[in-house]
Scaffold this motif. Structure first.
Motif, PDB file in Angstrom:
ATOM      1  N   ASN A   4       0.847  -1.176   0.000  1.00  0.00           N
ATOM      2  CA  ASN A   4       0.000   0.000   0.000  1.00  0.00           C
ATOM      3  C   ASN A   4       0.895   1.242   0.000  1.00  0.00           C
ATOM      4  O   ASN A   4       0.882   2.027   0.943  1.00  0.00           O
ATOM      5  N   ILE A   5       1.701   1.397  -1.032  1.00  0.00           N
ATOM      6  CA  ILE A   5       2.595   2.546  -1.153  1.00  0.00           C
ATOM      7  C   ILE A   5       2.577   3.027  -2.592  1.00  0.00           C
ATOM      8  O   ILE A   5       2.566   2.223  -3.521  1.00  0.00           O
ATOM      9  N   LYS A   6       2.544   4.332  -2.770  1.00  0.00           N
ATOM     10  CA  LYS A   6       2.532   4.938  -4.102  1.00  0.00           C
ATOM     11  C   LYS A   6       3.634   5.996  -4.140  1.00  0.00           C
ATOM     12  O   LYS A   6       3.510   7.041  -3.513  1.00  0.00           O
ATOM     13  N   PRO A   7       4.741   5.733  -4.858  1.00  0.00           N
ATOM     14  CA  PRO A   7       5.802   6.733  -4.966  1.00  0.00           C
ATOM     15  C   PRO A   7       5.281   8.003  -5.651  1.00  0.00           C
ATOM     16  O   PRO A   7       4.374   7.947  -6.470  1.00  0.00           O
ATOM     17  N   LEU A   8       5.870   9.131  -5.319  1.00  0.00           N
ATOM     18  CA  LEU A   8       5.469  10.415  -5.892  1.00  0.00           C
ATOM     19  C   LEU A   8       6.380  10.809  -7.047  1.00  0.00           C
ATOM     20  O   LEU A   8       7.551  10.433  -7.092  1.00  0.00           O
ATOM     21  N   ALA A   9       5.825  11.564  -7.981  1.00  0.00           N
ATOM     22  CA  ALA A   9       6.550  12.153  -9.123  1.00  0.00           C
ATOM     23  C   ALA A   9       7.351  11.095  -9.880  1.00  0.00           C
ATOM     24  O   ALA A   9       6.794  10.118 -10.344  1.00  0.00           O
ATOM     25  N   ASP A  10       8.679  11.290  -9.970  1.00  0.00           N
ATOM     26  CA  ASP A  10       9.519  10.402 -10.781  1.00  0.00           C
ATOM     27  C   ASP A  10      10.206   9.319  -9.949  1.00  0.00           C
ATOM     28  O   ASP A  10      11.219   8.773 -10.355  1.00  0.00           O
ATOM     29  N   ALA A  44       6.455  -0.581  -7.779  1.00  0.00           N
ATOM     30  CA  ALA A  44       5.524   0.553  -7.789  1.00  0.00           C
ATOM     31  C   ALA A  44       6.204   1.737  -8.455  1.00  0.00           C
ATOM     32  O   ALA A  44       7.428   1.887  -8.360  1.00  0.00           O
ATOM     33  N   VAL A  45       5.437   2.551  -9.150  1.00  0.00           N
ATOM     34  CA  VAL A  45       5.973   3.732  -9.832  1.00  0.00           C
ATOM     35  C   VAL A  45       5.100   4.939  -9.534  1.00  0.00           C
ATOM     36  O   VAL A  45       3.911   4.819  -9.259  1.00  0.00           O
ATOM     37  N   GLY A  46       5.722   6.126  -9.606  1.00  0.00           N
ATOM     38  CA  GLY A  46       4.982   7.372  -9.457  1.00  0.00           C
ATOM     39  C   GLY A  46       4.326   7.747 -10.777  1.00  0.00           C
ATOM     40  O   GLY A  46       4.337   6.976 -11.741  1.00  0.00           O
ATOM     41  N   ASN A  47       3.773   8.948 -10.833  1.00  0.00           N
ATOM     42  CA  ASN A  47       3.081   9.413 -12.042  1.00  0.00           C
ATOM     43  C   ASN A  47       4.008  10.112 -13.021  1.00  0.00           C
ATOM     44  O   ASN A  47       3.585  10.478 -14.104  1.00  0.00           O
ATOM     45  N   GLY A  48       5.253  10.349 -12.647  1.00  0.00           N
ATOM     46  CA  GLY A  48       6.163  11.098 -13.505  1.00  0.00           C
ATOM     47  C   GLY A  48       5.936  12.589 -13.322  1.00  0.00           C
ATOM     48  O   GLY A  48       5.173  13.016 -12.458  1.00  0.00           O
ATOM     49  N   THR A  49       6.611  13.379 -14.142  1.00  0.00           N
ATOM     50  CA  THR A  49       6.441  14.831 -14.109  1.00  0.00           C
ATOM     51  C   THR A  49       5.871  15.289 -15.444  1.00  0.00           C
ATOM     52  O   THR A  49       5.863  14.528 -16.411  1.00  0.00           O
ATOM     53  N   GLU A  51       7.176  17.364 -17.498  1.00  0.00           N
ATOM     54  CA  GLU A  51       8.261  17.424 -18.477  1.00  0.00           C
ATOM     55  C   GLU A  51       8.744  16.046 -18.909  1.00  0.00           C
ATOM     56  O   GLU A  51       9.159  15.851 -20.040  1.00  0.00           O
ATOM     57  N   GLU A  52       8.724  15.086 -17.978  1.00  0.00           N
ATOM     58  CA  GLU A  52       9.241  13.751 -18.279  1.00  0.00           C
ATOM     59  C   GLU A  52       8.342  12.660 -17.712  1.00  0.00           C
ATOM     60  O   GLU A  52       8.349  12.412 -16.512  1.00  0.00           O
ATOM     61  N   PRO A  53       7.569  11.985 -18.556  1.00  0.00           N
ATOM     62  CA  PRO A  53       6.794  10.837 -18.065  1.00  0.00           C
ATOM     63  C   PRO A  53       7.732   9.661 -17.785  1.00  0.00           C
ATOM     64  O   PRO A  53       8.831   9.589 -18.335  1.00  0.00           O
ATOM     65  N   LEU A  54       7.316   8.763 -16.912  1.00  0.00           N
ATOM     66  CA  LEU A  54       8.150   7.601 -16.571  1.00  0.00           C
ATOM     67  C   LEU A  54       8.198   6.600 -17.723  1.00  0.00           C
ATOM     68  O   LEU A  54       7.211   6.404 -18.429  1.00  0.00           O
ATOM     69  N   THR A  55       9.355   5.961 -17.893  1.00  0.00           N
ATOM     70  CA  THR A  55       9.507   4.950 -18.932  1.00  0.00           C
ATOM     71  C   THR A  55       9.477   3.530 -18.360  1.00  0.00           C
ATOM     72  O   THR A  55       9.247   2.586 -19.091  1.00  0.00           O
TER      73      THR A  55
END
Length: 91
Positions: A4-10, A44-49, A51-55
């Motif tokens: 139950n963890i969601k990283p933030l940004a990148d 788990a991954v964040g939503n990205g920013t 300027e740069e979405p996550l790959t």
């Protein structure tokens, strides 16, 4: 996975691979000589920013720097949380 963890940004949450216990030739490596693994699985991954979405995505096996990320323990397991820029490659 029941985390139950969601990283933030990148940021990305990685479960490190287990350290090697024997060499290719069969020599057993003692605990004090084992190297920290530099590969793991993204859990788990964040939503990205903007300027740069996550790959990377959940389930990817990645290579990262030796001193990358911050270690944390969740539900009895070890994880690393790091920026996507700390990841060198997807295997």
């Amino acid at each position: 996975m029941g985390l139950n963890i969601k990283p933030l940004a990148d940021r990305v949450l990685v479960e490190p691979a287990a350290a090697e216990t024997t060499t290719a030739s069969g020599i057993i490596i003692p605990d004090n000589a084992k190297e920290k693994p530099q590969k793991g699985t993204v859990v788990a991954v964040g939503n990205g920013t903007k300027e740069e979405p996550l790959t990377v995505k959940v389930g990817d096996t990645v290579l990262y720097g030796k001193y990358a990320g911050t270690e944390l323990k969740l539900e009895g397991k070890d994880y690393l949380i790091m920026r996507e820029s700390d990841i060198f490659a997807i295997i």
